[in-house]
Scaffold this motif. Structure first.
Motif: not given
Length: 449
Positions: A20, A24, A27-28, A46-47, A49-51, A153, A158
């Motif tokens: 996961s 993430r 995805h970012t 949670e994943l 919900t983040s899209g 998280s 990032n």
């Protein structure tokens, strides 16, 4: 492999804690991320919900139509069975398929990489290190094996130039990494279904250690027979925690190095093992160039990790703690911390063994570590990736325990058994689906209070 040319990432086992974090991350970066997992969890929620698109049935028609061979990377976890339909679909069509560890190796190869290895302490040490680096302004991305409370998280930062990763010994995954600074927190026997014996696992750690040519950039505890900078609590070491005291439920201590003393460091996670983890992270950050003051501030503000000695209830007359411990050494660490914080109080430990093979391989040690608690409730063994083994059960483990205030219960009976107890400290322990039961246990105990 050039990740810039990959537009779609499909994860088989996307709900795993390590998987996961990678999901993430991609995805970012703006990649099209989707995946499969066996069951919905808080993490998959949670994943989503983040899209990120996730499904829970192993059906080929659920693979997104745009995920073609030319622009898709498939990431798998070792827990997925060879009979998995989607996996076989990708194999037959010759998609690019890589293990999670291989992908981490590719991502971190062109960064300054911190790698945290050890049979215990990886997640806590890497999470503390990630927090220190991020709070100190380092351009960092950290892939973690737990949800850090400060960020909610398992992906922290990032950044493009520095990475922090857990160097996982399972399946010899950590040999895919290219670390610049590394540590090894412990080398206890574990994963004997992969390694066979303790000597083989130690040889694998030695191979990992050999990746760090400059031994000033390798940190080890004083107990390990490896060359590197040593870290110890109340024992001579290159980085030594000394003058340790407890104030307002937190450790205050000094860090003594070969040429200086850093005074009055504050850290709130209980247990000697967590002091070692904090010291390890401090030493790695200092070697990279983070100032002592920045590291001290970060250690003082670190809130912990979900399911790592995680307080669910902390009142004057009742305490409930949840912990991911699934090896005898880890259970001993939980007991040590509870005993130090709540001397003389009655403790009920609820333990769910994880894997038939691990229960078999360490049965005597499990029996000894569990028997140290006042009362113990044992759940059935959580199988994870394994099939049942004849004669290996929680009843068999119970027969080896010396504590007569212990019993095996099924999940349906668990909460009523907990509520019968006159204990004032409750601890749930295990790496299986016991974590999913924590909210209902917490609710029942709160109502009892």
């Amino acid at each position: 492999m050039n990740l810039d040319k990959i537009h779609n990432i499909f994860f088989i086992g996307i709900g795993g804690i390590g998987m996961s974090a990678l999901a993430r991350y991609f995805h970012t970066l703006g990649k099209n991320v989707a995946g499969y997992d066996k069951t919905p969890t808080e993490l998959t929620d949670e994943l989503i919900t983040s899209g990120i698109s996730i499904h829970f049935e192993d059906r080929i028609d659920l693979i997104p139509a745009e995920f073609d061979k030319e622009s898709t990377l498939v990431v798998i976890t070792p827990a997925v069975p060879k009979t998995h339909s989607q996996w076989n679909y990708f194999i037959e069509r010759e998609f690019e398929i890589k293990k999670r560890a291989e992908v981490l190796g590719i991502i971190t190869k062109n960064t300054f990489c911190f790698a945290v290895a050890g049979t215990h302490g990886k997640t806590t040490t890497s999470s503390i290190l990630a927090h220190i680096l991020f709070q100190s302004g380092v351009d960092v991305t950290s892939f973690l094996g737990g949800i850090v409370e400060n960020y909610n998280s398992n992906l922290v930062g990032n950044g493009k130039t520095v990475t922090v990763v857990e160097a996982d010994e399972f399946d010899r995954s950590f040999l895919h990494l290219h670390p610049n600074i590394a540590c090894i927190t412990s080398m206890d026997a574990d994963h004997l279904d992969i390694y066979g014996d303790k000597a083989s696992i130690e040889a694998s750690f030695e191979e990992f250690a050999s990746k760090i040519e400059n031994k000033n950039n390798l940190f080890v505890t004083t107990q390990l027979p490896l060359a590197g900078k040593t870290v110890g609590v109340n024992e001579p070491a290159d980085f030594e925690a000394t003058n340790i005291r407890i104030e307002n439920s937190a450790y205050i201590f000094d860090i003594k190095t070969n040429n200086e003393v850093i005074y009055d460091v504050r850290f709130a996670l209980p247990g000697k093992h967590n002091l070692t983890n904090a010291l390890m992270a401090f030493a790695m950050a200092k070697t990279y160039g983070v100032s002592d003051e920045d590291s001290k501030k970060a250690l003082a503000s670190f809130k912990g990790i979900r399911r790592r000695f995680s307080y669910q209830i902390q009142s004057d007359n009742l305490v409930y703690i949840d912990d991911y411990a699934h090896h005898p050494t880890e259970i001993n660490a939980v007991h040590q911390a509870v005993s130090e914080l709540y001397p003389g109080q009655k403790v009920l430990a609820i333990f769910q063994p994880h894997l038939f093979s691990r229960t078999r391989d360490f049965a005597d040690d499990f029996a000894k570590s569990l028997s140290a608690f006042d009362n113990v409730l044992l759940l059935d063994i959580y199988p994870a990736r394994e099939l049942p083994m004849e004669g290996i059960s929680s009843e068999w483990l119970l027969s080896k325990m010396t504590n007569s205030n212990s019993k095996v219960v099924n999940k349906n009976e668990l909460i009523s058994e907990i509520l019968k107890s006159d204990a004032t400290v409750f601890v749930t322990i295990g790496a299986g689906d016991i974590g999913a039961m924590v909210p209902s246990i917490k609710k029942a105990l709160n109502e009892k209070v």
